[in-house]
Every structure is written in structure tokens, then in C-alpha cells.
Design a protein around this motif. Structure first.
Motif, PDB file in Angstrom:
ATOM      1  N   GLY A  25       0.834  -1.085  -0.152  1.00  0.00           N
ATOM      2  CA  GLY A  25      -0.033  -0.138   0.007  1.00  0.00           C
ATOM      3  C   GLY A  25       1.222   1.213   0.088  1.00  0.00           C
ATOM      4  N   TYR A  55      -3.849   9.798  -3.658  1.00  0.00           N
ATOM      5  CA  TYR A  55      -2.896   9.687  -3.268  1.00  0.00           C
ATOM      6  C   TYR A  55      -1.490  10.292  -3.904  1.00  0.00           C
ATOM      7  CZ  TYR A  55      -4.706   5.076  -1.555  1.00  0.00           C
ATOM      8  OH  TYR A  55      -5.105   4.325  -1.634  1.00  0.00           O
ATOM      9  N   SER A 209      -6.145  -1.537   4.191  1.00  0.00           N
ATOM     10  CA  SER A 209      -6.239  -1.276   5.872  1.00  0.00           C
ATOM     11  C   SER A 209      -5.745  -2.534   6.412  1.00  0.00           C
ATOM     12  CB  SER A 209      -7.162  -0.163   6.397  1.00  0.00           C
ATOM     13  OG  SER A 209      -7.195   1.093   5.957  1.00  0.00           O
ATOM     14  N   PRO A 210      -5.307  -3.751   5.905  1.00  0.00           N
ATOM     15  CA  PRO A 210      -5.681  -5.450   6.912  1.00  0.00           C
ATOM     16  C   PRO A 210      -4.524  -5.047   7.904  1.00  0.00           C
ATOM     17  CG  PRO A 210      -3.994  -4.556   5.308  1.00  0.00           C
ATOM     18  CD  PRO A 210      -4.698  -3.926   4.816  1.00  0.00           C
ATOM     19  N   VAL A 212      -5.194  -2.698   9.806  1.00  0.00           N
ATOM     20  CA  VAL A 212      -6.116  -1.915  10.841  1.00  0.00           C
ATOM     21  C   VAL A 212      -5.406  -0.152  11.484  1.00  0.00           C
ATOM     22  CG1 VAL A 212      -8.404  -1.441  12.621  1.00  0.00           C
ATOM     23  CG2 VAL A 212      -6.490  -3.693  12.132  1.00  0.00           C
ATOM     24  N   GLY A 214      -2.921   0.834  12.000  1.00  0.00           N
ATOM     25  CA  GLY A 214      -2.070   0.352  13.258  1.00  0.00           C
ATOM     26  C   GLY A 214      -3.057   1.397  14.601  1.00  0.00           C
ATOM     27  N   MET A 217      -2.717  -2.628  17.283  1.00  0.00           N
ATOM     28  CA  MET A 217      -1.591  -3.273  17.172  1.00  0.00           C
ATOM     29  C   MET A 217      -1.448  -4.207  18.842  1.00  0.00           C
ATOM     30  SD  MET A 217      -0.648  -3.796  14.153  1.00  0.00           S
ATOM     31  CE  MET A 217       0.202  -2.977  12.334  1.00  0.00           C
ATOM     32  N   SER A 234       1.112  -7.701  13.788  1.00  0.00           N
ATOM     33  CA  SER A 234       1.850  -7.114  11.832  1.00  0.00           C
ATOM     34  C   SER A 234       1.507  -8.802  11.180  1.00  0.00           C
ATOM     35  CB  SER A 234       2.442  -7.327  11.748  1.00  0.00           C
ATOM     36  OG  SER A 234       2.123  -5.876  11.512  1.00  0.00           O
ATOM     37  N   LEU A 249      -3.405  -5.429   1.451  1.00  0.00           N
ATOM     38  CA  LEU A 249      -2.383  -4.127   0.952  1.00  0.00           C
ATOM     39  C   LEU A 249      -1.751  -3.170   1.977  1.00  0.00           C
ATOM     40  CD1 LEU A 249      -5.301  -3.056  -0.905  1.00  0.00           C
ATOM     41  CD2 LEU A 249      -3.865  -4.513  -2.269  1.00  0.00           C
ATOM     42  N   PRO A 250      -0.985  -3.876   3.101  1.00  0.00           N
ATOM     43  CA  PRO A 250      -0.637  -3.849   3.887  1.00  0.00           C
ATOM     44  C   PRO A 250       0.578  -2.564   3.718  1.00  0.00           C
ATOM     45  CG  PRO A 250       1.306  -6.024   2.967  1.00  0.00           C
ATOM     46  CD  PRO A 250      -0.146  -5.810   3.175  1.00  0.00           C
ATOM     47  N   LYS A 251       0.842  -1.945   3.857  1.00  0.00           N
ATOM     48  CA  LYS A 251       1.488  -0.248   4.077  1.00  0.00           C
ATOM     49  C   LYS A 251       2.269  -0.055   4.451  1.00  0.00           C
ATOM     50  CE  LYS A 251       2.652   4.355   4.590  1.00  0.00           C
ATOM     51  NZ  LYS A 251       3.001   4.765   6.026  1.00  0.00           N
ATOM     52  N   LYS A 254       9.326   0.960   5.633  1.00  0.00           N
ATOM     53  CA  LYS A 254       9.854   0.914   6.614  1.00  0.00           C
ATOM     54  C   LYS A 254       9.977  -0.882   5.913  1.00  0.00           C
ATOM     55  CE  LYS A 254       9.479   3.232  10.364  1.00  0.00           C
ATOM     56  NZ  LYS A 254       8.317   4.477  10.121  1.00  0.00           N
ATOM     57  N   ARG A 257      10.332  -3.170   8.303  1.00  0.00           N
ATOM     58  CA  ARG A 257       8.510  -3.847   8.367  1.00  0.00           C
ATOM     59  C   ARG A 257       7.800  -5.170   7.297  1.00  0.00           C
ATOM     60  NH1 ARG A 257       5.873   1.076  11.628  1.00  0.00           N
ATOM     61  NH2 ARG A 257       6.814   0.079  13.670  1.00  0.00           N
ATOM     62  N   ASN A 261       6.278  -8.368   7.055  1.00  0.00           N
ATOM     63  CA  ASN A 261       4.497  -8.630   6.794  1.00  0.00           C
ATOM     64  C   ASN A 261       4.130  -9.518   5.904  1.00  0.00           C
ATOM     65  OD1 ASN A 261       3.717  -6.686   8.784  1.00  0.00           O
ATOM     66  ND2 ASN A 261       4.440  -4.843   6.968  1.00  0.00           N
TER      67      ASN A 261
END
Ligand SMILES: NC(=O)c1ccc[n+]([C@@H]2O[C@H](COP(=O)([O-])OP(=O)(O)OC[C@H]3O[C@@H](n4cnc5c(N)ncnc54)[C@H](OP(=O)(O)O)[C@@H]3O)[C@@H](O)[C@H]2O)c1
Length: 294
Positions: A25, A55, A209-210, A212, A214, A217, A234, A249-251, A254, A257, A261
């Protein structure tokens, strides 16, 4: 016993195209940060990227992909020489229409997106939301269909469409069904009604937003199940998504991460624990929720 590597696994779309099961993402990333994140992700092994006109980072996502395709990102000759050929077709690039409007404006907007990314074509082009009303949705979709016929877009889809919007589109005179519906889905917002409808129609679900966004957590159930499976929160959330058959679609920007992920092949969440996670549903929308727009 785990699942196949999510970075190499591809799912089938109803139009015969395939799509990776994990995308990076890129929401809320801009400029140099986007460029570097996409390059890092490519080096980690991600091959799919989720952008949007809204975006304002289509140019940077595309530039990073092009740089990687041309191998400009390698300073080390041994790495450069050790790599096999890189092809545009190995990459999956998604972008989304900022605003539903009339046919001509949408068509121009798609051409602008193709130009901005510099990738020659868009793998998946989505109507970002149902906003604008039935006529704008229909007109915009007609432009997406023509863009597919022209080769500007490989697959068309929608995002944030509720069941009513999907029915309206499917019952109108369309030439192509949407291949995906990209909606917010995680254990705190499971969207069963939309998911069941899409599955009946052969429409793949992209879960946005898999993680959530953030916000959960440190939730006690997430922590407790992460301990059970010796994974991070995560990894638990992304595993839940992939195990449900969603395209996740994890964003993150870093690199550590990005690696974390997708390191989710070594464990499987039991049916009982999947049900525990499903039961966390509180209809939480972390950003916007256009699924019941008129
Ligand atoms: N179609 C739509 O309307 C729509 C709406 C929202 C999102 N999306 C798409 O879905 C993507 C993902 O959704 P999202 O950006 O809302 O949120 P998300 O992926 O659920 O969560 C991102 C947040 O989690 C953090 N994070 C990532 N990996 C982590 C890890 N391993 N440990 C701890 N924190 C971690 C990120 O921080 P860092 O970046 O600092 O690591 C960021 O704050 C978006 O980027 C976009 O492409 C689409």
C-alpha cells in the motif's frame, strides 16, 4: 505447515488475468519516501503496488518500478549480474480514479494516469469510490471498459462499493464485470455481506487497511494470538487476511517491516482462532466509509 510464499502466489481474476496476493500500500506516502519504499519493496520481493490519483504518488511509484526494471537501483555489479531478466509483466500496478464523472473526463483521467506512471499500461484501474451517483458511476465504468479495450488498462474494478452499488453496475449494460472490489477489511471490520456478494459474483476482494491502519496492534486478543503463533501482530493480521482468500494491501515505508509483513508462510491460524478473530468485528472504518453512498 504454512501457505505458499505470499509474494509469489497469484490469484485468478474473472477476466483470466492474475494478481499477486500481497501488494504494498502507498497511501499517505509522497515524493522521495514513496520512491524509496517502492524500490525497497521490489528488492524484498514485492511485485504489486497500490496507488491512486488521490495519493498524488503515481509518478513516484512508476519511476521506482521503471528504475528497478532498468536495474538502476543496483550499485553492486555482482547483484546486477546475478539477476534474471526483469519484465514489465512481472509487476502489478494498481491506481484509482479520483472522482466519478462523465465518460470523457474519466477517459482523460485514465490516460493521465498511464502517462504519470510511465509503465505503458495499468494492470488494475479502480473507481476509487461509489461517490457521484448512479449516472457518474455508469459513465466512469464505461470509460474503464473502453480503456481495457484500448490496452491502457488490463483489468477494471471498483473500490468501496457496497452491495447496492455492485448490483446497480451488474444489472446495467456492462461489457466487463469488475474484477475486484477493494474494501476495508480486517478482523475489526469483516464486511461479510459485501464479501459474500462479491464471492457469489466471482469478484475478488482486495483488503485495504489490513493492519487496521496501525490502530489495534495492542488489542489484547491480537497480542494473545500473536503469542500463540509466535508471530507479530502485523503477521497475524496479514495471515488472517490471506487465509480468508483476500488480496492484502499492507502499507509501510520501512524495509524491515516489509520483510516482517510477508513472513507469514510458517504458520496457519486454526479454524477456531480464525473464528475468534472474525468475532472482533466492530464495523471499524479507519479512514472513510463510502459503501453506503447514494
Ligand atoms: N481504496 C481505498 O479507499 C483505500 C483506503 C485506505 C487504504 N487503501 C490502500 O490500502 C493500503 C493499506 O492501508 P492503510 O495504509 O490504511 O493501513 P495499514 O496497511 O492497515 O496500516 C499501515 C500502518 O501500519 C504501520 N505498520 C506497517 N507494518 C507494520 C509492522 N510490521 N509493525 C507495526 N506497524 C506497522 C504503518 O506504519 P509505517 O509506514 O511507519 O511502517 C502504518 O502506520 C493503503 O496504503 C492503500 O494503498 C485503500
Amino acid at each position: 505447515m504454512g501457505i505458499p510464499d505470499p509474494l509469489t502466489q497469484r490469484m485468478k481474476l474473472s477476466n483470466g488475468e492474475t494478481i499477486p496476493s500481497i501488494h504494498l500500500g502507498t497511501y499517505l506516502t509522497r515524493d522521495r519516501e514513496t520512491y524509496q519504499a517502492v524500490l525497497d519493496a521490489l528488492e524484498v520481493g514485492y511485485r504489486a503496488f497500490d496507488s491512486a490519483q488521490l495519493y498524488e504518488n503515481e509518478r513516484e511509484v512508476g519511476a521506482a518500478i521503471n528504475s528497478w526494471l532498468r536495474r538502476e537501483s543496483f550499485t553492486d555489479d555482482s547483484l546486477r549480474n546475478g539477476c534474471s531478466e526483469r519484465k514489465r509483466s512481472d509487476i502489478h500496478y494498481t491506481t484509482k480514479l479520483a472522482e466519478n464523472s462523465d465518460y470523457d473526463k474519466t477517459m482523460q483521467s485514465i490516460r493521465d494516469s498511464v502517462q504519470a506512471c510511465g509503465l505503458g499500461y495499468i494492470d488494475l484501474f479502480l473507481l476509487h469510490s461509489p461517490y457521484g451517483g448512479p449516472s457518474a458511476r455508469g459513465e466512469s465504468w464505461r470509460a474503464v471498459e473502453d480503456a481495457m479495450l484500448e490496452g491502457l488498462v488490463k483489468s477494471g474494478g471498483v473500490s468501496n462499493f457496497g452491495v447496492r452499488h455492485l448490483k446497480e453496475l451488474l444489472q446495467s449494460k456492462i461489457r466487463f464485470k469488475p474484477s475486484v472490489n477493494q474494501i476495508e477489511i480486517h478482523p475489526f471490520n469483516t464486511r461479510s455481506e459485501i464479501v459474500n456478494f462479491c464471492r457469489d459474483q466471482g469478484i475478488q476482494i482486495q483488503a485495504y487497511s489490513p493492519l487496521v491502519h496501525g490502530l489495534r496492534m495492542n488489542h489484547s486478543t491480537i497480542i494473545s494470538l500473536s503469542n500463540t503463533y509466535s508471530c507479530t501482530p502485523s503477521q497475524l493480521l496479514i495471515r488472517w487476511s490471506v487465509q480468508h482468500g483476500y488480496i492484502a494491501l499492507p502499507k509501510t515505508t520501512k524495509k524491515n517491516r516489509m520483510i516482517e509483513n510477508v513472513d507469514i508462510s510458517g504458520f496457519k491460524i486454526s479454524d477456531e482462532d480464525m473464528a475468534v478473530l472474525d468475532a472482533l468485528d466492530e464495523g471499524l472504518a479507519t479512514d472513510w466509509d463510502p459503501t453506503d453512498a447514494p
